[in-house]
Scaffold this motif. Sequence first.
Motif, short mmCIF file in Angstrom:
data_model
loop_
_atom_site.label_atom_id
_atom_site.label_comp_id
_atom_site.label_asym_id
_atom_site.label_seq_id
_atom_site.Cartn_x
_atom_site.Cartn_y
_atom_site.Cartn_z
N ASP A 1 0.81 -1.23 0.00
CA ASP A 1 0.00 0.00 0.00
C ASP A 1 0.84 1.27 0.00
O ASP A 1 0.31 2.38 0.07
N GLY A 2 2.16 1.13 -0.06
CA GLY A 2 3.05 2.30 -0.09
C GLY A 2 3.56 2.71 1.28
O GLY A 2 4.36 3.65 1.38
N SER A 3 3.13 2.06 2.34
CA SER A 3 3.62 2.37 3.68
C SER A 3 4.98 1.73 3.90
O SER A 3 5.24 0.61 3.46
N ALA A 4 5.84 2.44 4.60
CA ALA A 4 7.20 1.94 4.84
C ALA A 4 7.27 1.13 6.12
O ALA A 4 6.63 1.47 7.13
N ASP A 5 8.02 0.06 6.09
CA ASP A 5 8.39 -0.66 7.30
C ASP A 5 9.72 -0.08 7.75
O ASP A 5 10.79 -0.44 7.24
N VAL A 6 9.66 0.81 8.71
CA VAL A 6 10.85 1.57 9.10
C VAL A 6 11.84 0.73 9.87
O VAL A 6 12.97 1.16 10.10
N THR A 7 11.44 -0.48 10.29
CA THR A 7 12.34 -1.35 11.05
C THR A 7 13.02 -2.41 10.18
O THR A 7 13.87 -3.16 10.68
N ALA A 8 12.66 -2.50 8.91
CA ALA A 8 13.16 -3.58 8.05
C ALA A 8 14.66 -3.45 7.81
O ALA A 8 15.20 -2.34 7.67
N GLU A 9 15.33 -4.61 7.76
CA GLU A 9 16.75 -4.62 7.39
C GLU A 9 16.95 -4.10 5.97
O GLU A 9 16.06 -4.22 5.13
#
Length: 406
Positions: free
Chosen positions: A46-54
């Motif tokens: 949906d275009g949202s970022a996973d700010v914790t992703a490696e």
Amino acid sequence: MSVFLKPEVKGLIDEFRSELINIADWWIKYAIDEENGGFYGQVNADGSADVTAEKGIVMNARILWFFSEVCHYLDKPQYQAAAKRAYQYIKTYFNDTEYGGVYWSLHADGSVADSKKQTYAQSFAIYGLSAYYKLTKEQAAIDLAYEYFAQLQKHCHDDIKGGYLEAFDRQWHEITDMRLSDKDDNLPKTQNTHLHVMEAFATLHMVKPTAESALALRRLIDFFDSTIINKDNYHLRLFMDVDWNDHSRAFSYGHDIECSWLLYEALVALNDPLVMSRVKPLAIEVAKTTLAEGIGNQGQVCDEFEFAGEHKHQESCWWVQAEALVGFLYAYQLTGNTDFWSAFENVWAFTKEQHIDQQLGEWYWLAKCDQDANYDTYKAGFWKAPYHNGRAMMEVIKVLSGKLHC
């Protein structure tokens, strides 16, 4: 009359250029990590970022390559800024200043998550840095590319049996788990790694040739000619042991068609007429095999053919269709066989209908017809960058514009 002389080809070029802009703009809008630098490790469907992703080096090197290359097709300052951003992030965070090479992955804040040295990953770093040098002529970029090249030659090349071994620890010692991903077999030599080492060395040699790059590229082409491509069936041998014995359990149609045109590009980069005349027919035969065996029920190129049960997987991955667009178009240009042109048109029609998200932008990993109700696979992430689809748009524009070296 050549298809490329028909009036509708201009419309096709405009269509591919428009989608190239869409891809580049999506990554500018959604993928830039303003808090930690560089680009997010994952952006969801949906275009949202996973700010914790490696953050993986393969993804980041591919971003560097894409924005460096797209600037030759589209003149937008934000694309040049994105290329510079990717370059600086790799140089600052992924580069191992103590032992050389690039780390496999980082935590979201830039600290090292996995320090292993995957040969595949080193190759993509060379690929991206070479493209950035081509764009900017920044000496530090090509110097770093050649540092990684030297590390590959020193640590990863099998000087006894030939070819490149898969993976090492941070200090370039052997490791037991050499797999690129969980779905791969744990074997020391793969077509996938060799394909992308060849791709990287071809680009390096094209932008800054040396005697060493010529020798390494020639040797890689010979590996494909003599061993990696099975001349009994014109498929790639996917997984091999140190002695090059084949342990493959499937044919990969996507890698086959990708190899067909990357092998030709490597021949162009090497610029040796004798090698070209010897190996060019092989590249065409591989494309012919994909055309004969790999087309699915909807005109797409299938994922793979699994030997167990003789099962042909109809599922469509975005990268396979992207590579098929380029591979079939190259094969048409090199042979004049209109069956390749028809296959190109069919793959593009399928891709527009099934892979391109017309509402939210970018491409679905799986075709819509292969998704279930819970589908939410990321659009940007560890294994998905604007590389396959963005490159396909640029390559199609290049070929349709009559700029393929033949």
